[in-house]
Enzyme design. Structure first.
Site, PDB file in Angstrom:
ATOM      1  N   PRO A  86      -7.464  58.578 -31.541  1.00 32.96           N
ATOM      2  CA  PRO A  86      -7.445  60.040 -31.457  1.00 32.96           C
ATOM      3  C   PRO A  86      -8.400  60.593 -30.408  1.00 32.96           C
ATOM      4  CG  PRO A  86      -8.705  59.341 -33.364  1.00 32.96           C
ATOM      5  CD  PRO A  86      -8.161  58.091 -32.724  1.00 32.96           C
ATOM      6  N   VAL A 131     -12.910  60.950 -40.766  1.00 36.39           N
ATOM      7  CA  VAL A 131     -11.502  60.567 -40.741  1.00 36.39           C
ATOM      8  C   VAL A 131     -11.136  59.807 -42.011  1.00 36.39           C
ATOM      9  CG1 VAL A 131      -9.778  59.136 -39.575  1.00 36.39           C
ATOM     10  CG2 VAL A 131     -11.322  60.555 -38.232  1.00 36.39           C
ATOM     11  N   GLY A 132     -12.000  58.892 -42.434  1.00 37.77           N
ATOM     12  CA  GLY A 132     -11.729  58.125 -43.644  1.00 37.77           C
ATOM     13  C   GLY A 132     -11.540  58.998 -44.863  1.00 37.77           C
ATOM     14  N   LYS A 164     -16.342  52.020 -29.400  1.00 41.58           N
ATOM     15  CA  LYS A 164     -14.928  52.082 -29.770  1.00 41.58           C
ATOM     16  C   LYS A 164     -14.099  51.062 -28.977  1.00 41.58           C
ATOM     17  CE  LYS A 164     -15.806  55.227 -32.697  1.00 41.58           C
ATOM     18  NZ  LYS A 164     -15.884  54.840 -34.124  1.00 41.58           N
ATOM     19  N   LEU A 180     -10.884  64.026 -29.446  1.00 40.19           N
ATOM     20  CA  LEU A 180     -11.971  64.646 -30.201  1.00 40.19           C
ATOM     21  C   LEU A 180     -11.413  65.234 -31.489  1.00 40.19           C
ATOM     22  CD1 LEU A 180     -14.964  65.638 -30.258  1.00 40.19           C
ATOM     23  CD2 LEU A 180     -14.119  67.752 -29.207  1.00 40.19           C
ATOM     24  N   VAL A 185     -20.622  46.416 -44.113  1.00 44.92           N
ATOM     25  CA  VAL A 185     -19.660  45.787 -43.206  1.00 44.92           C
ATOM     26  C   VAL A 185     -20.206  44.511 -42.581  1.00 44.92           C
ATOM     27  CG1 VAL A 185     -18.392  47.900 -42.679  1.00 44.92           C
ATOM     28  CG2 VAL A 185     -20.371  47.254 -41.269  1.00 44.92           C
TER      29      VAL A 185
END
Length: 297
Positions: free
Chosen positions: A188, A19-20, A165, A190, A67
């Site tokens: 979102p 996605v990124g 998540k 899948l 992170v």
């Protein structure tokens, strides 16, 4: 939007997630300057593509981040107006320790944003799995932005993707409200799209744990990655955007739709060729495949 003078600097963290990567591409297309914050992943084809893009695109800067290292996050946020937080484990979600790492990462990103004066908004990329998994999944009438997956249920069934998540998004929301940071989340279904089986295979299979139960209860939803990327950007650009936004193109309700999804994920989920033209086998094949990856939920 002015294509020659970008209106904002945006940070995409982690830009090497599926996605990124697509958010990064769409931001560049729209004229933004982008800081691509990347967590090291030796086998990441997308990371290699981003580094190749940096050599050709003057509006793109690549930063190596950890992170769990607060300072490395701060460096990547320098002069940025928005952060697209796309934390995803490229190895998938098979153990509880991956949940803890994602939660700690989310906390560090939000805290770094709170200490960066230029940040106007965080767009936090979560998942529909953060909202759908409960003991009464078969009886609840509606699933909306007020819903959260149940902690005890996810622990009992080892639903690590949903747990990661849900816990990371909740932690991000709690800290954002405490630090008065403007945040929006996109949840979102899948995610499908170009080369998803190659670039996002393990997170995809982690999402599909319990796919048969999702199908039976009308919450097996999927969405094209380019649409997801555009929704994230819209959530930043629209000053009225707030709260959580569920994002999907299609809910799988019929046998034909089930087969279409399986074909979309090929070769990650194989489709036996001899069945391909026999309609009455569609749902049977889909459930067989779902049960393989549902780990007997």
């Amino acid at each position: 939007m002015n294509q020659e003078k970008p209106i904002s600097y945006c940070c995409v963290l982690d830009a090497s997630t599926y996605v990124g990567f697509w958010i990064l591409k769409r931001l560049l297309t729209r004229g933004y300057s982008v800081h691509a914050a990347i967590r090291k992943n030796e086998d990441s084809v997308l990371e290699e593509e981003i580094r190749d893009m940096e050599a050709k695109e003057e509006r793109l800067e690549v930063y190596d981040v950890d992170v769990l290292d607060y300072q490395s996050i701060l460096i990547s946020l320098n002069n940025c107006n928005a952060v697209f937080c796309c934390l995803d484990n490229p190895e998938g979600y098979d153990e509880e320790k991956e949940v803890d790492l994602e939660v700690r990462g989310a906390i560090n990103v939000v805290e770094a944003c709170a200490r960066t004066e230029s940040i106007e908004k965080i767009v936090f990329s979560s998942s529909l799995t953060a909202a759908i998994w409960t003991d009464n999944i078969g009886t609840q009438k509606d699933v909306d932005e007020k819903c959260w997956s149940d902690l005890d249920f996810c622990l009992k069934k080892k639903m690590w993707h949903a747990l990661a998540k849900m816990q990371s998004e909740k932690a991000a929301w709690a800290l954002a409200m405490d630090r008065m940071v403007n945040m929006v989340s996109v949840n979102p279904g899948l995610i499908v799209g170009p080369s998803v089986a190659q670039h996002n295979s393990r997170p995809t299979m982690s999402y599909l744990k319990g796919a048969a139960q999702m199908y039976e209860n009308g919450v097996l939803a999927y969405v094209d990655v380019e649409f997801v990327a555009d929704v994230h950007i819209r959530a930043f650009e629209d000053t009225s955007a707030c709260g959580r936004y569920f994002c999907f193109n299609q809910i799988v309700n019929t046998e034909e739709e089930a087969l279409k999804l399986v074909q979309t994920l090929s070769p990650l989920i194989p489709m036996p060729p001899r069945y391909i033209f026999y309609y009455h086998y569609y749902i049977h094949i889909f459930f067989v495949i779902c049960k393989i990856y549902s780990y007997n939920i």
